[in-house]
Design an enzyme around this catalytic site. Sequence first.
Site, PDB file in Angstrom:
ATOM      1  N   VAL A  92      35.576  60.255 -29.513  1.00  0.00           N
ATOM      2  CA  VAL A  92      35.444  59.073 -29.175  1.00  0.00           C
ATOM      3  C   VAL A  92      34.091  58.479 -28.770  1.00  0.00           C
ATOM      4  O   VAL A  92      33.439  59.090 -27.684  1.00  0.00           O
ATOM      5  CB  VAL A  92      36.438  58.326 -28.172  1.00  0.00           C
ATOM      6  CG1 VAL A  92      36.179  56.784 -28.093  1.00  0.00           C
ATOM      7  CG2 VAL A  92      37.719  58.698 -28.696  1.00  0.00           C
ATOM      8  N   ASP A  95      52.471  61.554 -24.209  1.00  0.00           N
ATOM      9  CA  ASP A  95      51.382  62.250 -23.953  1.00  0.00           C
ATOM     10  C   ASP A  95      50.606  61.424 -22.617  1.00  0.00           C
ATOM     11  O   ASP A  95      49.331  61.107 -22.603  1.00  0.00           O
ATOM     12  CB  ASP A  95      50.378  62.362 -25.050  1.00  0.00           C
ATOM     13  CG  ASP A  95      49.104  63.272 -24.644  1.00  0.00           C
ATOM     14  OD1 ASP A  95      49.351  64.176 -23.919  1.00  0.00           O
ATOM     15  OD2 ASP A  95      48.415  63.385 -25.488  1.00  0.00           O
TER      16      ASP A  95
END
Length: 383
Positions: A42, A149
Site C-alpha cells: 500500500v 482477519d
Amino acid sequence: MTAATKLLDEMCHLSAQSLTAMDTADHFNILKLLGEGSYGKVMLAVHKKRGTPMALKFFPRESTSLFSFLREYNLSLSFCTHPSLTRAMGIAYSTPSHYVFAQQASLFGDLYDVILPEVGMEEDCCQRVVSQLCGALSHLHSLGFVHRDLKPENVFLCDSACRWVKLGDFGMVKAKGTRVPEVWYSSPYCTPEAEIARGNEDSWSSINDGKDGIKGDEEKKKKQQRVWVSVEPSTDSWALGILTYAMLTGSHPWAETVADCRAYLKYREWFDRSEGPDDELDVWAEPRGQEEDIDLIGADLGKKDCPPVAPQFACFTPLARCFFRALLDPRPRLRGRPDVSLNYLGGEWVMEKERVRLDEERKKSGGKGAIRNMKEMEGRGER
C-alpha cells in the site's frame, strides 16, 4: 447467500469488463510506502489533478486472481459504508504487473503505533477503539460477511488519540456460511475450534514438520485430509477479545489456543469453573441471546465465591473479566457477538494497582516507545 453477497458477485463480473489499464505515474504522485504483506503493498499517493491524498493498494498480477481483486475492491467501495470501515474511492485499474485500487488514506498509522510492548494503551482509548470496531464488525455481519482477519495492523488511525479508527484489509472476507478448509496456525488469534485442523498439510506447523523427514504412508494420507468448516461471525468475536487484551496489556493472554499450551489451559480451567459443572463445553449448543448476555454480567459481578482467576486476567476488574469470557468463549456457538461489547463500555476494566503501574511505565517511555513487531509476539507469520 444474502442479497448483499449476491450483489457483490454481480458487481465483480460487471467491473471485470470495464477495468482499464493505465500508468500510475501519469495520474498519481507516490509519496511513501504505508505497508506491505503477502497480498502486495500500500502506497500513500496524491492524485495529480484533484490533489486528494489516498492509499493505493497494489496486488501482483502473478499471485492475485482478477476476481479476488475485484471482490475486495467492490466490497470496500459499495458495502463498507460504516464510518469505521475503510472505503475504496472508485478508482481501480491495472498495470502490466499489478491490479490497483485507491482507498481512503489513514495518515496516523495503525494500532501497532500506539500499543506499547508489555504496557498497551490507555484504557479509555482502548474502549473507544472497541466501540468503533464493534460497530464495524456488526455492520459487516448484518450484510452476511465475516472479516476473518482482525488484528492491530488492520485497524487504521484517523487521528493520534484513536477517536476515529477504521477497520480495513478485506482480502480474507467471506460470506457467512461459506465452506472453507480449516487452517490451524500458532497464534492467540486462531480460534480453539481450529485445532481440529492441526497437523494438516496446509497448517503452518505441519509445513515445518514436513521438512524433517519422510512420513509413513498412513500419516501422509491422514495429513492429506482437509477439514472443511463453515465461516461464522464468532471468528471475529474471538479476534476482538484477543485484540482488546493486546491493547490493554501490550501482550497476549497465551501463545496459541491448543490443548498443550499452559497459559491457555489455565484460562480454560478458570472458564470451566466459572461456567459450572452443568454447563458442558458443547460446540453445537445454540447461541446465547442478548438477554442472557446481560444476565451473565449481573450474575458474574454478584458472585461471592468466584473461582480463582486465570493469572493473566487477574489484573482486570470483574466487569472486564465478563467481557473477555463472553468473547473468548471456547464454544463458538455460545461466543458473544461483537455488539455484546457495548454492555461493558464505560466502566473500569483495569484494577487500580495495575493502572498505577501502567501509568508509570508510560511516563518512563514518554508516551512513545519502540514498536514491537507483534507478529513475533504472536509467534506466527503472515496469514
